[in-house]
Write an enzyme that holds these catalytic residues in place. Structure first.
Site, PDB file in Angstrom:
ATOM      1  N   ASP A   9      45.132 -12.598 -19.488  1.00 34.48           N
ATOM      2  CA  ASP A   9      44.038 -13.281 -18.776  1.00 34.48           C
ATOM      3  C   ASP A   9      43.480 -12.281 -17.764  1.00 34.48           C
ATOM      4  OD1 ASP A   9      43.519 -16.625 -17.737  1.00 34.48           O
ATOM      5  OD2 ASP A   9      42.597 -14.890 -16.790  1.00 34.48           O
ATOM      6  N   ASP A 109      37.963 -15.145 -21.050  1.00 33.28           N
ATOM      7  CA  ASP A 109      38.766 -14.028 -20.527  1.00 33.28           C
ATOM      8  C   ASP A 109      40.240 -14.160 -20.853  1.00 33.28           C
ATOM      9  OD1 ASP A 109      39.599 -16.008 -18.750  1.00 33.28           O
ATOM     10  OD2 ASP A 109      39.650 -14.628 -17.050  1.00 33.28           O
ATOM     11  N   GLU A 110      40.578 -14.992 -21.856  1.00 28.61           N
ATOM     12  CA  GLU A 110      42.003 -15.111 -22.150  1.00 28.61           C
ATOM     13  C   GLU A 110      42.300 -15.237 -23.632  1.00 28.61           C
ATOM     14  OE1 GLU A 110      44.068 -18.814 -21.181  1.00 28.61           O
ATOM     15  OE2 GLU A 110      42.170 -19.571 -20.415  1.00 28.61           O
TER      16      GLU A 110
HETATM   17  P1  TTP Z   1      39.827 -18.167 -15.156  1.00 31.05           P
HETATM   18  O1  TTP Z   1      40.597 -17.168 -15.941  1.00 31.05           O
HETATM   19  O2  TTP Z   1      40.388 -19.539 -15.021  1.00 31.05           O
HETATM   20  O3  TTP Z   1      39.606 -17.636 -13.664  1.00 31.05           O
HETATM   21  P2  TTP Z   1      39.371 -16.165 -13.139  1.00 31.05           P
HETATM   22  O4  TTP Z   1      39.445 -15.152 -14.220  1.00 31.05           O
HETATM   23  O5  TTP Z   1      38.115 -16.162 -12.339  1.00 31.05           O
HETATM   24  O6  TTP Z   1      40.559 -15.962 -12.120  1.00 31.05           O
HETATM   25  P3  TTP Z   1      42.114 -15.686 -12.423  1.00 31.05           P
HETATM   26  O7  TTP Z   1      42.416 -14.352 -11.762  1.00 31.05           O
HETATM   27  O8  TTP Z   1      42.845 -16.796 -11.732  1.00 31.05           O
HETATM   28  O9  TTP Z   1      42.296 -15.660 -13.895  1.00 31.05           O
HETATM   29  O10 TTP Z   1      38.353 -18.317 -15.742  1.00 31.05           O
HETATM   30  C1  TTP Z   1      37.627 -17.244 -16.314  1.00 31.05           C
HETATM   31  C2  TTP Z   1      36.182 -17.318 -15.905  1.00 31.05           C
HETATM   32  O11 TTP Z   1      35.618 -18.590 -16.255  1.00 31.05           O
HETATM   33  C3  TTP Z   1      35.951 -17.162 -14.418  1.00 31.05           C
HETATM   34  O12 TTP Z   1      35.881 -15.814 -14.000  1.00 31.05           O
HETATM   35  C4  TTP Z   1      34.649 -17.899 -14.223  1.00 31.05           C
HETATM   36  C5  TTP Z   1      34.666 -18.993 -15.276  1.00 31.05           C
HETATM   37  N1  TTP Z   1      35.039 -20.278 -14.641  1.00 31.05           N
HETATM   38  C6  TTP Z   1      34.033 -21.117 -14.198  1.00 31.05           C
HETATM   39  O13 TTP Z   1      32.839 -20.813 -14.360  1.00 31.05           O
HETATM   40  N2  TTP Z   1      34.381 -22.303 -13.598  1.00 31.05           N
HETATM   41  C7  TTP Z   1      35.686 -22.676 -13.398  1.00 31.05           C
HETATM   42  O14 TTP Z   1      35.947 -23.757 -12.839  1.00 31.05           O
HETATM   43  C8  TTP Z   1      36.723 -21.792 -13.845  1.00 31.05           C
HETATM   44  C9  TTP Z   1      38.160 -22.150 -13.632  1.00 31.05           C
HETATM   45  C10 TTP Z   1      36.353 -20.617 -14.465  1.00 31.05           C
HETATM   46 MG    MG Z   2      41.018 -15.107 -15.591  1.00 33.46          MG
END
Ligand code: TTP
Ligand code: MG
Length: 366
Positions: A9, A109-110
């Protein structure tokens, strides 16, 4: 043989992409926002960098509230630009897909991946394998990510979550139970809002409590198949397979940061040497030909320039198109004012080469 499953991720993905594009904002709280347009600040935060998170900002928070939390901290608010993150996601997923046995992308992103065959089920090997993937993403795209490895998807996902940011956590079979037991059950892969509510009603709060719970109680609340899955996930023995989501890539590319900035096409190509052979290897592995080749230059002001050429017939090697690539870099060099900071090659219009009779034939230019 041990199954070795991974979960990757990217860290604060959208905001990190913005930092890569404009590194001077890194020290400040960075918020990627969906502006609704009704008033200047109406809308929500899509994601934020860790600097902003330390100050209480979260995904989904109204922009007005986030700004209040960041008063005096000089936050940087950037409108969300989905196409940019999609393109970055595509490049990162391709890097991972090239390394693993199977890749299942589950979000922008995962992804889950299976590296059982690649590592012969050896957890020590799997650690250096995951390290290599992390380094490769950092070197090519300047992004950090977190990776978890374990014997099931549920374990791998919990491990990557627990290692954030920029972490790598390997949960070997013998430490699976002690890792899982204290974690909140709501973090378990497959527990959505409905299951979370049901588990709360049963007073099951940790993964260990879920494992030790009465199967009949779970079955009554959640149905047989979910109850079976949850109890196996809670003991780290769920055998859900990693299902491939990538069949044929639409393009392959490699971008490198130059050791020294230049505008000289020969120098740029010389510094690109390894990237070209790397791309060649990926073409071979994917068993594809390409029709279009592009020279990519990211200039010292971070703007991106591309020049492309499409061939009449499918091409099997990148080195076979070196003179075209040189001509493209010459065109780029003479059309810009600034020097190249990063350069890359992209091949697109890919076609499967399944009918190729032998690898040696494949390796010769078309
Ligand atoms: P995530 O992987 O949940 O979050 P992240 O990559 O920003 O942070 P982390 O380091 O905790 O992994 O989500 C991936 C992308 O999806 C994030 O960058 C933006 C988008 N997203 C939204 O637009 N709204 C949301 O509520 C979430 C959780 C994510
Ligand atoms: Mg992420």
């Amino acid at each position: 043989m041990n199954r070795i499953i991974g979960h990757i991720d990217l860290d604060y993905f959208f905001a990190q992409v913005e930092e890569v594009e404009n590194p001077v904002i890194k020290e400040r709280p960075v918020l990627v926002c969906v502006f609704s347009g009704r008033t200047e600040d109406s809308g929500v935060v899509s994601t934020a960098n860790y600097r902003a998170r330390e100050l209480g900002v979260r995904s989904g928070m109204p922009i007005v509230l986030a700004k209040k939390k960041l008063e005096g901290k000089e936050p940087v608010l950037i409108p969300l630009e989905r196409g940019k993150y999609d393109a970055m996601s595509e490049r990162v997923m391709q890097i991972v897909a090239d390394e693993v046995d199977v890749l299942q992308q589950t979000g922008i992103d995962e992804a889950f991946f299976d590296i059982t065959k690649k590592t012969n089920g050896d957890f020590a090997i799997s650690r250096s394998f995951a390290d290599r993937i992390k380094k490769s993403i950092l070197e090519s795209e300047h992004l950090t990510c977190s990776i978890g490895l374990g014997r099931s998807k549920a374990v791998a996902k919990l491990a990557s979550d627990s290692s954030k940011p920029a972490g790598l956590l390997v949960i070997e079979p013998e430490s699976t139970e002690s890792f899982l037991n204290p974690l909140p059950v709501t973090k378990l892969y497959g527990v959505g809002p409905k299951a979370a509510q049901a588990l709360e009603e049963l007073k099951i709060r940790t993964v260990g409590e879920l494992k030790a719970s009465q199967f009949q109680d779970l079955e009554k609340k959640l149905g047989r198949s979910l109850a079976i899955y949850l109890q196996s996930a809670a003991s780290g023995t769920d055998d859900e397979a990693v299902l491939p989501t990538r069949e044929m890539p639409s393009q392959l590319s490699r971008i490198i940061t130059l050791k020294r900035n230049t505008r000289d096409p020969v120098d740029a190509l010389a510094q690109l040497g390894n990237a070209v052979s790397d791309l060649e290897e990926r073409l071979t592995k994917q068993n594809v030909t390409y029709r279009t080749i592009s020279a990519i230059a990211i200039l010292t002001d971070l703007s991106t320039r591309t020049k492309s050429k499409t061939f009449e017939t499918p091409m099997r090697t990148v080195s076979g198109a070196e003179s075209s690539l040189l001509a493209l870099f010459e065109e780029l060099g003479s059309s810009v004012e600034k020097e190249f900071r990063r350069v890359g090659v992209r091949v697109s219009d890919l076609e499967s080469n399944e009918n190729q009779s032998s690898l040696s034939e494949f390796l010769t230019p078309a």
